[in-house]
Structures are given as structure tokens and as C-alpha cells.
Design an enzyme around this catalytic site. Structure first.
Site, PDB file in Angstrom:
ATOM      1  N   THR C  50       0.833  -1.202   0.000  1.00 12.84           N
ATOM      2  CA  THR C  50       0.000   0.000   0.000  1.00 12.84           C
ATOM      3  C   THR C  50       0.869   1.254   0.000  1.00 12.84           C
ATOM      4  OG1 THR C  50      -1.734  -1.164   1.177  1.00 12.84           O
ATOM      5  CG2 THR C  50      -1.782   1.236   1.294  1.00 12.84           C
ATOM      6  N   HIS C  53       2.099   1.817  -3.416  1.00 17.79           N
ATOM      7  CA  HIS C  53       1.075   2.408  -4.291  1.00 17.79           C
ATOM      8  C   HIS C  53       1.037   3.930  -4.114  1.00 17.79           C
ATOM      9  CE1 HIS C  53      -0.715  -1.290  -5.748  1.00 17.79           C
ATOM     10  NE2 HIS C  53      -0.935  -1.730  -4.527  1.00 17.79           N
TER      11      HIS C  53
END
Lengths: 359, 359, 359, 359
Positions: C50, C53
Site C-alpha cells: 500500500t 502504491h
């Protein structure tokens, strides 16, 4: 019986001949089989506490058993004949079998709970059993053995299945587990619980030799049931909460009471050990206020437990032969029961094949 | 206490003043609230068997309760003040509350099992309670009431929740259910079990008047616990198997033993009733061989049970007011306990608002 | 903020400063805490997909993240200040924390399902996070660390918890398990599944290096997702039935389709991997006729998963440090993301203490 | 075949004679039975959508069905002959039967999951069926009928069982339930869900006439699938959370997508309807983030579902005859399929006894 053409008509068997202690090694007719049954040549068979009760002819045996009876219920062997309506089992297959013969027509049998069928008959207890050269068994009860399972392990799938059923019914995955009573099934429950995912396994017994075996079989710690602060000791090892799961395998009222104190609020207690008498319990403090789940455990699930047992043994996660202390010719049964009586054996397996079976 | 500026500093309350029977209606300080608490103006409150134990000052009460104490734990009212760190509850909201104050930091509280927190304190038992004009309660314990729930129903969400928790823990959907003991919670369990999907509900008690009420509340049949062939009678009504589920709400050892005989192999027994003494049980025959699941039931789940209770009442599936036989001003508490003692009331609700609350 | 008297008012932090790739190491105010919050001095923090990202500023990040934002959500450290209404956590305690901030008032939060609260905010995604010298967190979210848990393990309890939650939700005790996708969470799932009782664990991925790591971490066998007869291969290893359990950790539509073919009739598929796009599925053949149970898995249970994770690590059944390939000073974050991009790291931990933290 | 001495050797039957639409009413041999089978004189039989697929010879039928074939699988009648090894069923008994013929030897059959046996054959689809004067069926599949169950109800225990299995697998006790698709099984699911304890049942379909029937059968509210704000509408009726349970009975991809939006985080979706094609799903938003449990539902549990169905009908909680709109002589089968095609019938039952059965 048409299925055993060319076979002898009688066989050697251990028989409870009458209402008195002991068994007799004698000749009896080879059992007939019906259209949905199979006949198995017994090769190895395990000695169970139940067999000892019948051998010793104790109070329970006197009430339950009607002699004459071929005894024994833990076994493995080879199929030698099958009935006309048998659909999948074939002569020559190496098998063990579930010894609980169920009616297959009641609610429980029809909903996956055959192991608690109300009309169960147990081989070697309620009808002729497996301490013999041959045993007849319904196809439904047959368990085909994977070649990777050694004979000695296969012979004790029944009691190993008791341990597996108890562990799986309780649910031990990532839980702390206490076992009260480490006789042969309690001992087997230790590697089973570890393999099934318990993060800790504690064994409690009154017998130091059994506790030593428990340690060898992988218990994280063992305790004498008489240790005065045992409830606190287990709490200290479980974040102060108590054990997640109790596996009660002693049948002792005192152990049940102790075990229920040791298990934490909201925990699970699986009761496999069978108390000889009524048990006096503080239900309010031991079960109700704690929000406990208490499970009565009987036999083994047909056949979920057998699949699980096979998976555990075949994967190498559990080695049941570790508790087999003796393999003896079946003719030495008196010696075997003597070893059991004196607590000198964990698990004894009788051999019915060898070169012994020549009457 | 800053939160009740403009309020009187004292309130009327029913107080256990010392180690003797009875309560006193007297003035005590309005309770202070901490940053995460709320203060509720009590409007209606339910009388529970526990209150009667404390009123009568029986053996249990003498052990557990430390006077002086404001009693009472079933109630509803309106929030009048909230602490600084209260996040969602607002003054003016109509609420009931869970009376079990839990520590919120232990394993059980942190894993959705707060109802069996080991460090629970019950309002009206272990700390000041709700038979008063005001009660302080942690925000965590507050249950905001749907406007569709009448006051009298809201006041007894706590005991109704006992019935709901027992029924839901046991699981009654498309099952046959036997209830042993139809006091006020046992009675409530009848419509709850029906609404939760039981296909049949049988009630057993020793008191014919209670059995009559049970019939009115929707039991399919009712039986005297003394009926000699009761186990067979229930088996006849359940395909010969026995009941799927037992809800034990009497606390009687004899009823527990009977109930465990009535439930079928593989069935479930949920124990809510609290035996006053140890119970002597044939664990082998009653639980182990039958493969029973026995559940200890305590309190109500926080807050799953409250959501379920609301859904049952709001949908009209259950009308708890059907068991409220009396609504009395709280000043008539002696009369209320007298009605309870004489078995002339199913459920009594006290009114704390009316025109009585003139400080 | 009164709680940090004597502390500096600013801190070093990795910040997403705007709508473009990369993070900035900069000074920001030390976060204020409310009455039910605690302030933690971050010591070690894990790098998650995450975070990458957000660093790369991909499509998902552009939709979800609102700069400026202190990033990071996997961490451990020491409590330095607590709010007035904090009840149990104390300054000086060594802690990790659940990064999902939930509302604590909805149905899900109130019934033990807070991990799927609809109003969740994730630290480092929706509000300021843990790649900084200090992070503010509600007391509810704090997990106190057992002294036996090393810092590097404690820093990655969050993703390890994803693996544990997936494994425990699926239920792997005495079951055969297939894992599709062995990124860092899939890798951790291997020892977790074994410890939780899986009798066999098979890993599938497209990346040979990850499969090698899977083997090292204890997979019984590993397979390339492109192997043509993979469904049959797994069936051969599972008595012809297929795997009992699928743990889907890739998010790839093709892997999901393959995995659902591999799992046996009546089996369980737990989906943790998040597909970037819609997935086209033959629901009839893959799920409905097979009688499958498919579980959506999100986050970690609060706090059942944390207790389980601690039990697994503390008992030595699982060693999460085995997948930590790099521990780097937080100032080297660009290097760390570069290692991640090039697939040269399994799990990277950033150090926020060392001697670096001199503003 | 020895079992039907004195019986005619041929019977009237509805036969799929070749690869083209329609059935033929013709004479075929009365089926032979093996040692574990029974022969049943069919009296009433239900028309299913599957029968219509075969009648119309659509794409699915062309792939699955091998003519010639006696069609039909929902039926009741009287046993007229039993095989030698049949243990409990007797000639003269009034029965229905499970139409899924399973192998009884695989993992699933041996662990209480026979309804998803991989080697299932369905009567009337894969082998000769029940739209005939006689049908042969294994004793294992026979369900003995309680005298209290009327013939018309007994004839449709199979599809009613689909509804019961779906409802019971999902678990609806004290839950809000949405049903997408109220064809005949969806309609039956309404009273079943209510009886099983749902606190609210909402029906969704595209067909206003079906929604009207749904209302009559006890739905709390009904909605057109095209209503634009339907997700919000259901949320408004469920405390803002969404439905606890989805019962998907349409097989429509759009309905599945809608239904998964309607079910709340942490809820359960049971999929019974069979999509004709692949379905394109946002797995992340619809299942994974929501922490949903999605269940594939196939057939009916053997025989748990049959016991539950009997209990529901016998207790009067469910009256399946409420959805039977037509009972026709079997000779009028073309008319019956025409009624089905035109949507003018909910459930049609064919009569095979009457005075028609004169070969």
C-alpha cells in the site's frame, strides 16, 4: 457361507466364554457375512482399556457384555471375501474398520452423526469382534488403508481416532490446550493437538511415568494433578486467562472439576473420559458463569475422523507408533493384559498373522 | 460534578442500607460521572429475581452485596448529561443500558466476549444501580432506544436479552425446543424461540399457573415436571429422537438431569438457570455418550443480543409486554416484592418518573 | 498539547506532499492527542505494498489519498503520552497498534466485527500515519507488546495479522491448503498455516524467486501458476478431491479462477488479494455447484487476530523475521522503495530510532 | 426382474426420445432394481425449470442430456418392490426421494456432504426419472413420508428442499433477509425464511406478478429490481447497515451484483440461482472489503434438509401447497409446459395415478 470357498470353516479366536475373568483362546466358526458385509483376515489388533474391563470382568463388563463373545475392536487386516451387494471394497484390499455398527436409518445416521447412533453395536463388546483370525464387518464400516500407513499404526486408528475426534471437536488451532489424563488416548492427543495447531499443550496426570511419556511426545509442560496451585500455574502460562481448551481424558471427577477451573471463560471443554460414577459439580461456577462450551465426545466421526487421522499420519505430522510399547503374538494375550494391569505398557498391539495362525 | 449544572444534588433512591432484609427509599447524592460516562434520568425499571434475593437478604446476597448500595439493574430513561470524552451519545436521548460494567481491556472484552469478562461489575449488585432517579453508566454500556419500542418493553430489555442470548446461543432455527423452568425469563424464551424459528416449543415446570402462562405465550405443549413418562412423551413428539435443544432456566438439579435426558443425542443444552448448590450428574449417560453440546449462558452478548432483541421487538415478532403483569410507582416497592414472593406476578415494572420525582 | 511538555513541537516524517510520485522527508508538527488517544514514539515500521502504491502515485492512490499526508501504518514503538480518559495504557509501554481507526458505535464495532466497520479510516492512507518519529493512535487500537517479541517482528504484526486472519477465517486445522500468490503476506501465510495445523501447504505463483522463498518458509511443494495440469497435480496430492482450503493472496483474476478450480467441492476459499479490476467468473461451475464457501477477508480481527499472532510468535511456532530481508534507516526510504520495485526484497523494515532522530 | 411378479412389464412414461424439443408419452419397460434399490409407483410429480429446459431442448439440455431418457425428478408415490439387501424400506410405504444418486464412497459422501458428491447422477437428467408410472431408486435415497404430509406437498419436497437448504445454510434466525428472484423456489423461500426465524423478508424481482405472489406468501415488502435507489431503500429498512442475508435465486448477473451491494458488511450471501453465463464482478468492493461470506448452494443436504422440510411442513409453519397453482393429469404435460412458458403457473404438479394408469 459361499464367500469363503476353500477356506477352513473354523478359526482361532480370543473368546469371553462366560461370566468370569479372563479370555479363552479357542476355535469358533468363521463368521458368515451378509450381502453388504466383508470378511477380513485380521493381521494386527490393538488392546484397549475396554478389552481389559471385559477381561477383568468388572462391574461395567458384567452389565454390558453377554458371553460367549469374540472380543477386540481395534484392528487391521486384508479383505478375503465380500457380499453380493458390496459396491466398492474388493478382496485383497488392506483395511481397518470402524467398530461401531450403526443402523444407517435413524436421524443421526442420516445427517452425518452416525457416531452417536442410538442403536450402535460395538464389535468385541456387543457382537463378535476382531481378536480372531477373521472378522465380519459391514462394507460401510471399512476403511481402506493407504499403503504409506504401517500395519502397527493402522491397527490403532480406532483409539487414535478417539484422540483426533476429541481434538477436532474442541478446535485447537492457535489455542492453548490442557489434557487431563494421559493414558494411551491422552498421550496420542498430545502430538495430535500439536499437529492440529495448538500453540501450547499442557498435560496433567497423577502418574509421573505417564507425565514423562507426555513430555517425550511433545507436551510443552507436564504437571502432577496434585500440584496445589495448578490453576494459577496454568493461568500464569496463558496470559492470566486460563487455557482455551480442555481435553478431559481421565474420567476422574476430580480431574473434571480441576480441568473446568483451568479452562478460561468462554473456553471449550471436550469430555472423552468416562466417569465410573456420578460427578458432583458446581455448575454455576464451573460452566454457567464462565460461558463454557462443554462437549460430550463419543467414538469417532464416520468418516471425517478417519480422513483426518489418515492425513495426520500420512503427512508425518503424527506418528502413532511412538506410543506402541509392545507388539506380541496374540497367543500371549494373558501376558499382555498383565502388562496393562501393571501399568508397564502404553499401547500393546497383538499380532494375528505371523506364523502363529496354524491351528 | 460539572455535567449537571442546575440539577439538584440529591435524588430519591431505593437503597440497601445494611445487612438485613428490605430496602429504604431515601435521598442520596446524584452519582458523579467520569469523562466516558453518561448520566441517565431513570423512567422505568424492571424487578428481577436478583433484586428479590438482595431485598430478602438471602445467603447469596449476604456473600455478594456490600451495603450501602443503590439497587436495580433493568431500566430505561433519558440521558441528561455526558462526559467530555463521550463520542456518540447525546443528552436527550432515550436509552436503556447493559448493566454489566466490564473492563474493556481483557482478552474477552477485546474479542467480542465482553459479556463474560472476569472483572465484570453489575450495577445494583456490585455498584450503585438503577432503582433511583438517576444512574451513571459508561457510554459503552448505553443502548439507544428505537422510538418504536414502548417504555415498558425497553425497561426489560435486560432480562429479555437473557432469553434472547440463551435462545440464540443454542440455535433453535427449525428445531424442537424444550424449556425447563418458566419463570419470567423462561416465559419470555417461549415467544423468542418461536420467533427465532423453533418448529416446536415445549415448556416444563412444577407450577401449573406458570404452565398456563406458557401456553398463553405460545408453547406448543406444556408439561408438569412430575409427569412420570415425560422423557418418552417428548420423544413421541419428536420422531422418537428427543428434543433438539434444551433451554434450562430453572437452576434446579432435578430439572437439569431431566432436561439432559430429554435432549436427543447430538443435541444442545443451554444452561441459564443458576443452581444454588452442586449438582450430581451422570456425565457419562447424560452428556458424553450422547455427544451433547452443553453451553453455559451468562448475561447477554454486548451488543449482538441487544440488536437481536430490538429486531425481535420492533418487527413485532416478540411482544415482551405480554409478561408484564404490573406497573407500579417505585414508592410501592414493598408491595411489588410482596407480589413477587407470593408468585402473583410474572414481571413487575417500577415507574420512577410520574409525578413522584420532586426533589 | 499538554501531554508532551518538554518535547519538541515538530518531528521528522515521510510525507506525501502532493499529487505526484515520491515522499518527502520533512518536519511536521508532532500530532496532538485527544482524551482517549496515546502518542507513540515510533521505533520500527514495515513497508507495505500500500505504501508503494502511494509512493508511486498509481490510479488507486490518486483516488483514495488526499495529500499532504504522513504515510505508513505498520509500526512499533514506545508510548510517550496518554490522554486524560485513557484507562489502561501507560507512558513507557512498548506497543504496536491496529492501523484501522473505527467508529466504535456501529453494528459491526458493537458486535465484534470492528475490522469491517464501514467508517474505517486507515492511518497512513486516510489520516496521518506512522512513518514519522511520533504517531497518535486511539487507546482502543494499541497492542501492548510482550517482551519476548523482537522489535522487527513487532513492526510487522499488521501484515502478519493479515496472514493470520486469512488462515484462521478459512480454518486450516488438519486440512490441505493452497496459497495463490506468495508476496510478503502470502509468504507469511505459509508458516502460519503450518503452525495453525494444515497437514499440507502448497504455494503457487508466477515468480520462481518467490516460490523458492516459499519452499524455504516450509511449503510442502511449490508450483508455477503456468504449469498446464496444475488442477490435476493438486488433485493427485489430495486423494483426488482437490485442496480443502484456498488462500487467495494475489488479487489476480486468473489466480482466483485457478484457485477456485483447485479447491474441492465443499471447500473454503478465503480471498485477501485485491483485484485491480472486475473479475469474470463462471460462478455456476466455480462456486455454486461445488458448494463452496467463499470468504472476503479484510484487515485483521480486533483483537482476536492480534492475540493469535502473539501466541504464534511467542510460542516459536512462527518466526516472522524470516521474511524480513532488509532493515534500513528511514532516511533511506527511496532506496527501500527501489528494492521493492525491483522485487529484490520480501519485507523491508525502516528504523526510526537509531541515532538518526536528531531534528 | 423378480421383484414385480404379477406386474405388467411395461409402463407409461414421459420420454425425451431424441435431440429435439418436446417429450413423448410412450410405453417403456418398468425399470429393474438391484439388491439395494426400491421400485416406487409414482403418484404425483412436480414440474421443475430443469424439466422445461429439457423439454425445450435448450443449450444446457443439449450439452447435458443423452436421449432416450425418462424425465422428471420431483415425485412421491408408494413402494411396490424392494431389493434383497434393502434393510428398512418396505413395500406399501408412502415415499418421496432424493433425486441425486451419489456414489456413497467418496470423501463427501462419507463425511455428511453427499449432496455435493462429484459423481452425482440426477434422475430425469442423467438417468431415467420419475415422470412415469414407476421409478427405481436406491434405498439410500428414499424419504418415508409422514402421514400428515399431503400428496401435493410431498411431490414438491425436492424444490422446497432447495429453498430450505439455502435458507438454513445462510442462517436467517433473527436476521433481515433479501431474496433476489422469486420464481417457484424463491417464492417458497419466503415462508421458509419466516418460519426459520427471519425478522424481515424482502423480495426483489423484475416481474410484478411474482412480487404480488411474494407479498401473498408473507414478504414484509417487495421491490422491483429496477427501482433506482434500491440499495438505499433496503439500508433504510435495516438500521442503515444493509441486509444480514442475501438469498440469490435468480441466476441473473445483475441481480447477483445488486444483491451483493444490498447485503451488509460481514453478512452472508447464499447463491442458488445458476447463471447461464460468466458473471463480471467487482470482487474487491462486493465481497473482499465487505468481509462477506458467499455460499454456493447445490441440491439439498442428505438428509438434514429433508428432516427440516418435514418439520416445517408438519408443524404447519410452512404450507408448500400455497404455491401449487395447478394439478394436472400427466397426459396433459404439453399444456403444463405451455403454462410454464407463459408464466401463468407458479408450481404445477402432474398426477400419475388417477384412473389413467391402465396400460
Amino acid at each position: 457361507m459361499k464367500y469363503n470357498a476353500g477356506m477352513a470353516s473354523t478359526m482361532r479366536a480370543l473368546v469371553k466364554t462366560g461370566a468370569h475373568p479372563g479370555f479363552h483362546l479357542t476355535d469358533v466358526p468363521i463368521p458368515a457375512i451378509g450381502p453388504t458385509d466383508v470378511l477380513v483376515r485380521v493381521e494386527k489388533a490393538g488392546l484397549c482399556g475396554t478389552d481389559h474391563h471385559i477381561y477383568a470382568w468388572d462391574k461395567w463388563a458384567q452389565t454390558r457384555v453377554k458371553p460367549p463373545l469374540v472380543v477386540g475392536h481395534e484392528f487391521m487386516g486384508t479383505v478375503v471375501a465380500v457380499g453380493d451387494a458390496v459396491r466398492a471394497v474388493r478382496a485383497g484390499e488392506r483395511v481397518s474398520a470402524e467398530g461401531h455398527i450403526v443402523d444407517l436409518t435413524c436421524l443421526l445416521c442420516r445427517t452425518g452423526e452416525a457416531h452417536i447412533c442410538e442403536r450402535v453395536e460395538i464389535i468385541g463388546v456387543d457382537r463378535d469382534g476382531a481378536f480372531a483370525e477373521y472378522v465380519a464387518i459391514p462394507e460401510y464400516n471399512v476403511w481402506r488403508l493407504d499403503p504409506a500407513i504401517p500395519d502397527v499404526c493402522a491397527a490403532i486408528f480406532d483409539p487414535l481416532g478417539n484422540a483426533v475426534h476429541t481434538v477436532m471437536a474442541a478446535g485447537v488451532s492457535v489455542k492453548s490446550v490442557v489434557i487431563t489424563g494421559v493414558g494411551s488416548i491422552g498421550l496420542m492427543a498430545i502430538p495430535v493437538a500439536r499437529a492440529a495447531g495448538a500453540t501450547s499443550v499442557y498435560a496433567i496426570d497423577v502418574n509421573p511415568r505417564k507425565l514423562e511419556l507426555a513430555q517425550q511426545l511433545g507436551a510443552d509442560a507436564t504437571f502432577s494433578a496434585t500440584q496445589p496451585d495448578l490453576v494459577d500455574e496454568i493461568k500464569r502460562r496463558t496470559r492470566g486467562d486460563g487455557a482455551d481448551v480442555l481435553l478431559e481424558m481421565s474420567g476422574s471427577g476430580a480431574a473434571i472439576d480441576l480441568g473446568l477451573q483451568i479452562v478460561r471463560n468462554g473456553g471449550t471443554a471436550a469430555l472423552l473420559g468416562i466417569p465410573a460414577d456420578n460427578v458432583n459439580l458446581n455448575l454455576a461456577e464451573r460452566i454457567i458463569f464462565k460461558g463454557l462450551t462443554v462437549l460430550g465426545i463419543n467414538g469417532r466421526r464416520m468418516f471425517e475422523t478417519w480422513y483426518q487421522t489418515e492425513a495426520l499420519v500420512k503427512s508425518g505430522r503424527v506418528d502413532p507408533s511412538a506410543i506402541v510399547t509392545h507388539v506380541l503374538p496374540y497367543t500371549e494375550f494373558d501376558h499382555a493384559f498383565d502388562l496393562m494391569s501393571r501399568g508397564e505398557a502404553a499401547k500393546i498391539v497383538l499380532d494375528f498373522k505371523g506364523d502363529i495362525a496354524k491351528p
